[in-house]
Each structure stands twice: as structure tokens, then as C-alpha cells.
Enzyme design. Structure first.
Site, PDB file in Angstrom:
ATOM      1  NE  ARG A 226       1.149  -4.536  -1.617  1.00  0.00           N
ATOM      2  CZ  ARG A 226       1.052  -5.421  -0.793  1.00  0.00           C
ATOM      3  NH1 ARG A 226       1.479  -6.070  -0.348  1.00  0.00           N
ATOM      4  NH2 ARG A 226      -0.040  -4.931  -0.356  1.00  0.00           N
ATOM      5  CG  HIS A 274       1.129 -11.993  -1.785  1.00  0.00           C
ATOM      6  ND1 HIS A 274       2.074 -10.437  -2.953  1.00  0.00           N
ATOM      7  CD2 HIS A 274       0.742 -11.294  -1.005  1.00  0.00           C
ATOM      8  CE1 HIS A 274       0.798  -9.273  -2.174  1.00  0.00           C
ATOM      9  NE2 HIS A 274       0.840  -9.713  -0.856  1.00  0.00           N
TER      10      HIS A 274
HETATM   11  P1  NDP Z   1      -0.407   0.132   8.341  1.00  0.00           P
HETATM   12  O1  NDP Z   1      -0.547   1.004   7.176  1.00  0.00           O
HETATM   13  O2  NDP Z   1      -1.471  -0.437   9.742  1.00  0.00           O
HETATM   14  O3  NDP Z   1       0.869   0.407   9.017  1.00  0.00           O
HETATM   15  C1  NDP Z   1       1.643   0.987   7.889  1.00  0.00           C
HETATM   16  C2  NDP Z   1       3.356   1.219   8.923  1.00  0.00           C
HETATM   17  O4  NDP Z   1       4.210   1.549   8.047  1.00  0.00           O
HETATM   18  C3  NDP Z   1       2.716   2.550   9.758  1.00  0.00           C
HETATM   19  O5  NDP Z   1       3.930   2.145  10.879  1.00  0.00           O
HETATM   20  C4  NDP Z   1       3.428   3.129   9.136  1.00  0.00           C
HETATM   21  O6  NDP Z   1       4.008   4.785   9.998  1.00  0.00           O
HETATM   22  C5  NDP Z   1       5.202   3.141   8.655  1.00  0.00           C
HETATM   23  N1  NDP Z   1       5.214   3.812   7.461  1.00  0.00           N
HETATM   24  C6  NDP Z   1       4.579   4.000   6.359  1.00  0.00           C
HETATM   25  N2  NDP Z   1       6.170   5.040   5.814  1.00  0.00           N
HETATM   26  C7  NDP Z   1       6.324   5.426   6.581  1.00  0.00           C
HETATM   27  C8  NDP Z   1       7.824   5.779   6.488  1.00  0.00           C
HETATM   28  N3  NDP Z   1       8.241   7.030   5.026  1.00  0.00           N
HETATM   29  N4  NDP Z   1       8.319   6.045   7.257  1.00  0.00           N
HETATM   30  C9  NDP Z   1       8.953   4.704   8.540  1.00  0.00           C
HETATM   31  N5  NDP Z   1       8.157   4.291   8.463  1.00  0.00           N
HETATM   32  C10 NDP Z   1       6.277   4.316   8.142  1.00  0.00           C
HETATM   33  O7  NDP Z   1       0.081  -1.687   7.483  1.00  0.00           O
HETATM   34  P2  NDP Z   1       0.008  -2.272   7.714  1.00  0.00           P
HETATM   35  O8  NDP Z   1       0.535  -2.756   9.244  1.00  0.00           O
HETATM   36  O9  NDP Z   1      -1.906  -3.253   8.167  1.00  0.00           O
HETATM   37  O10 NDP Z   1       0.592  -3.433   6.279  1.00  0.00           O
HETATM   38  C11 NDP Z   1       1.556  -2.844   6.526  1.00  0.00           C
HETATM   39  C12 NDP Z   1       1.487  -3.776   5.013  1.00  0.00           C
HETATM   40  O11 NDP Z   1       2.130  -4.951   4.972  1.00  0.00           O
HETATM   41  C13 NDP Z   1       0.673  -3.378   3.695  1.00  0.00           C
HETATM   42  O12 NDP Z   1       0.768  -2.217   3.390  1.00  0.00           O
HETATM   43  C14 NDP Z   1       1.410  -4.304   2.957  1.00  0.00           C
HETATM   44  O13 NDP Z   1       2.446  -4.016   2.125  1.00  0.00           O
HETATM   45  C15 NDP Z   1       2.157  -5.533   3.765  1.00  0.00           C
HETATM   46  N6  NDP Z   1       1.459  -6.904   3.973  1.00  0.00           N
HETATM   47  C16 NDP Z   1       1.285  -7.515   3.256  1.00  0.00           C
HETATM   48  C17 NDP Z   1       1.219  -8.984   3.240  1.00  0.00           C
HETATM   49  C18 NDP Z   1       1.450 -10.328   2.498  1.00  0.00           C
HETATM   50  O14 NDP Z   1       0.900 -11.220   2.165  1.00  0.00           O
HETATM   51  N7  NDP Z   1       2.782 -10.806   2.299  1.00  0.00           N
HETATM   52  C19 NDP Z   1      -0.356  -8.946   3.742  1.00  0.00           C
HETATM   53  C20 NDP Z   1      -0.686  -7.978   4.399  1.00  0.00           C
HETATM   54  C21 NDP Z   1      -0.354  -6.919   4.219  1.00  0.00           C
HETATM   55  P3  NDP Z   1       3.187   5.739  11.135  1.00  0.00           P
HETATM   56  O15 NDP Z   1       2.792   4.714  12.463  1.00  0.00           O
HETATM   57  O16 NDP Z   1       4.367   6.365  11.805  1.00  0.00           O
HETATM   58  O17 NDP Z   1       2.161   5.976  10.107  1.00  0.00           O
HETATM   59  C1  OXD Z   2      -2.352  -7.413   1.910  1.00  0.00           C
HETATM   60  C2  OXD Z   2      -1.688  -8.459   1.055  1.00  0.00           C
HETATM   61  O1  OXD Z   2      -2.147  -5.995   1.879  1.00  0.00           O
HETATM   62  O2  OXD Z   2      -2.048  -9.843   1.270  1.00  0.00           O
HETATM   63  O3  OXD Z   2      -3.202  -7.585   2.962  1.00  0.00           O
HETATM   64  O4  OXD Z   2      -0.598  -8.618   0.738  1.00  0.00           O
END
Ligand code: NDP
Ligand code: OXD
Length: 311
Positions: A226, A274
Site C-alpha cells: 500500500r 495499482h
Molecule cells: P495476508 O493477510 O494473507 O498476509 C499478510 C502477511 O503480512 C502475513 O504473513 C502477516 O504475518 C504479515 N504481517 C502483517 N503485519 C505484520 C507485521 N506487523 N510484522 C510482520 N509481518 C506482518 O495478505 P495477502 O498476502 O493476501 O496480501 C498482502 C497485501 O498485499 C494486501 O493487504 C495488500 O496490501 C497488498 N496487495 C496489493 C495488490 C496490488 O495490486 N498491488 C493486490 C493484492 C494485495 P502473519 O503471517 O504472522 O500473520
Molecule cells: C488488493 C488490491 O488488496 O487490489 O487486492 O490492492
């Protein structure tokens, strides 16, 4: 079941009309603001909702997002405390992200920016190339998408390091890190840093001066989390000093990126709007249906995020 379709930024119906049409026999979608029968709306589909959007739906039980990140819905001031917020889990989206990130890692590893400049300057010059095994990639966030990206990069031969909040079992060949100490231990070995974190109070601003300085000199940033994760001035300073050799940015604090923003013309930055990956119509339709079934049964929907944790 009635579902309000809410966004102040996008015409969700034009993007996801196919998904909504696919399930119209089970879910009646109505555009926000719903003027008649707002009390019969029990679920919503929302992305960047208006600040007061949820005030008019007294019987709302769950809100589905159109993606993996739920931050913009969680941040809505009118979101009632008891309402579940549901993210989409789509293996095709994760796979698409894996392809996108891999392209950018290879762009850096194989020096494509230099080749493209040489082509423009009509320079025929081979460049010294390094194998994937010499380019360690650190991934911030090892969740549904991070896991897929890590597997893909490992398959291409890159050493992969992954940072999560809690320790996690990892497949052979991947190395896991967690917590603040773990972050800096991982960064010390990282050449390419991929941000795949959700936006939470803990992760806001995590791509900053300290982070860049802890990486290998001449490193590269791939920012697909983000926009608010990044301290923009710190990125520009790291590029100026050579601490980072370049950055691929897909997400921005202000989207669309303002026309006069310095990133547009920066020679070391490549950008996409994005668009790293998207969910499929099928995945969205399945999420809405599963949410409606759970709401009808009085259960917590699958893939409801932990509102306390923020993802
Ligand atoms: P998930 O919720 O499945 O995974 C999030 C990961 O981040 C987990 O491994 C979690 O740790 C880790 N995490 C969260 N907070 C912390 C912290 N404080 N310290 C260390 N690790 C942390 O999310 P997704 O993998 O599905 O997606 C991730 C992000 O990617 C989305 O939230 C979005 O922001 C972004 N995204 C962007 C897109 C784009 O088009 N650019 C498309 C899709 C997603 P733990 O495993 O220990 O809980
Ligand atoms: C998502 C994104 O979170 O598109 O899936 O950013």
C-alpha cells in the site's frame, strides 16, 4: 439477500458487473445509497466507501472487499464494530502477483533498465550478468499472496527470505524471519525487497530510511503493498545516494498519482497504476455467496479479517 454496492472511487458495477450478474439469483445487488428498503440490506460490497456510507444500513452484518487488503474498509469511520469485514482469497490473484513481482526482480537482476537506455542510445554492449542464486530477495509479508510469490521466486532460483508477524513453518529452501530484530536480520541479507504487507498501524511507514539503509547497497524495492507503507522522501534520498539502485512502484499514498508528482519522471523508478494483479469475477462471486450463506446461518463468514489486527 440484498447487497449494497459502495465506492466513492470506482464504479464497482462496471468492474465487477459480471460477478454480480453471475449470482443475481441469490444476491440482489443495489447501488449505494439505497433509498428504499435500506433496512433489508445485510451485506455490502465496498472499496473506498464514503465516510458515512454504513450509517444507513441498520441490519448490515458483513462487508466484502474487492481484494486482499481490507484497510480502506476498516478505516471507514461509519463501519459498525460488530460487522465482519471479508477479504477475497483468490489463488489466481496470488499467481498473477507472483508473475508481476518476478518480472520486476528479473528486470533488476538482468539490468534491463540499462539495456533499454542502451537501445535508445544505439549502444551495443553486453553487460556482466549474475545468476539468480546471487540475488537474495526479502519479502515483507508471508501471507496468502506472499507465500505464492516466494514459491515462484524460489523456483526461479532466487534465495528467498520471508518476514511475517509470527514464526511460521516454511518450505525447504526458504528462510523465515519475524519481529523487529528479524526484520533487520533479513534486510542485512536482502538485495531486492518486496513489500507485500497489509496496511496496519504497525506497518504504516515501514519502507523508510532505516529499512533502506539496512539493505545491501545498490538494492532494489518492489512496492506492491500500500502507498502508505512508503516514506516517499526517504525513497528519493536512497535513490539519490545509490543505497537503492531503483524501485518498481505499483501503489501510492494518493491514487491516481498527481500529475506533478516527482515519481513520474524519475529515471530510477518504474511505475504501474495499482495494477499488479486483480481478483477474478469467479473469486468475487464465490466470496459474496459464501458470505451470504454464513450471514444467513448466523456464522462468521470465511476469510473475515481480524479487525483488531487489521488484516
Ligand atoms: P495476508 O493477510 O494473507 O498476509 C499478510 C502477511 O503480512 C502475513 O504473513 C502477516 O504475518 C504479515 N504481517 C502483517 N503485519 C505484520 C507485521 N506487523 N510484522 C510482520 N509481518 C506482518 O495478505 P495477502 O498476502 O493476501 O496480501 C498482502 C497485501 O498485499 C494486501 O493487504 C495488500 O496490501 C497488498 N496487495 C496489493 C495488490 C496490488 O495490486 N498491488 C493486490 C493484492 C494485495 P502473519 O503471517 O504472522 O500473520
Ligand atoms: C488488493 C488490491 O488488496 O487490489 O487486492 O490492492
Amino acid at each position: 439477500m440484498r447487497c449494497a454496492v459502495i465506492s466513492r472511487k470506482f464504479d464497482l458495477r462496471s468492474y465487477y458487473g459480471k460477478a454480480l450478474a453471475q449470482i443475481a439469483d441469490r444476491i440482489e445487488s443495489v447501488d449505494h445509497p439505497v433509498t428504499e428498503g435500506a433496512d433489508t440490506v445485510r451485506i455490502a460490497l465496498a472499496w473506498h466507501p464514503h465516510p458515512d456510507a454504513f450509517e444507513c444500513y441498520p441490519n448490515l452484518k458483513a462487508v466484502c472487499t474487492i481484494g486482499a487488503g481490507a484497510d480502506n474498509v476498516l478505516a471507514c469511520p461509519s463501519l459498525p464494530k460488530h460487522v465482519d469485514v471479508v477479504r477475497v482469497v483468490d489463488p489466481d490473484q496470488a499467481q498473477m502477483m507472483a508473475g508481476f513481482v518476478s518480472w520486476h526482480v528479473i528486470w533488476h537482476q538482468r539490468k534491463f533498465a540499462t539495456f533499454m537506455q542502451h537501445q535508445r542510445d544505439r549502444i551495443w554492449q553486453r553487460l556482466e550478468q549474475r545468476p539468480a542464486s546471487g540475488v537474495p530477495v526479502g519479502i515483507l509479508g508471508y501471507g496468502k499472496i506472499g507465500e505464492r510469490v516466494a514459491a515462484h521466486l524460489a523456483g526461479l532460483g532466487f534465495p528467498v527470505l520471508a518476514w511475517s508477524r509470527a514464526p511460521k513453518p516454511l518450505p525447504a529452501g526458504l528462510r523465515g524471519f519475524h519481529g523487529r530484530d528479524g526484520l533487520f536480520a533479513m534486510l542485512a541479507e536482502t538485495e531486492v525487497l518486496v513489500n507485500l504487507l497489509p496496511l496496519t498501524p504497525e506497518t504504516r511507514g515501514i519502507l523508510n530510511r532505516d529499512t533502506f539503509q539496512a539493505m545491501r547497497p545498490g538494492g532494489y524495492l518492489i512496492q506492491v503493498g500500500r502507498g502508505e507503507h512508503l516514506v516517499e522522501a526517504d525513497l528519493l534520498a536512497a535513490l539519490d545516494s545509490g543505497q537503492l539502485s531503483g524501485a518498481s512502484l505499483d501503489v501510492f499514498a494518493v491514487e491516481p498519482l498527481p500529475q506533478d508528482h516527482v515519481f513520474w519522471d524519475h529515471p530510477q523508478i518504474i511505475m504501474t497504476p495499482h495494477d499488479a494483479c486483480d481478483i477474478s469475477a469467479d473469486a468475487l462471486a464465490a466470496t459474496l455467496v459464501a458470505t451470504a450463506v454464513a450471514v444467513r446461518a448466523g456464522e462468521r463468514p470465511p476469510h473475515a479479517v481480524d479487525r483488531q489486527r487489521g488484516y
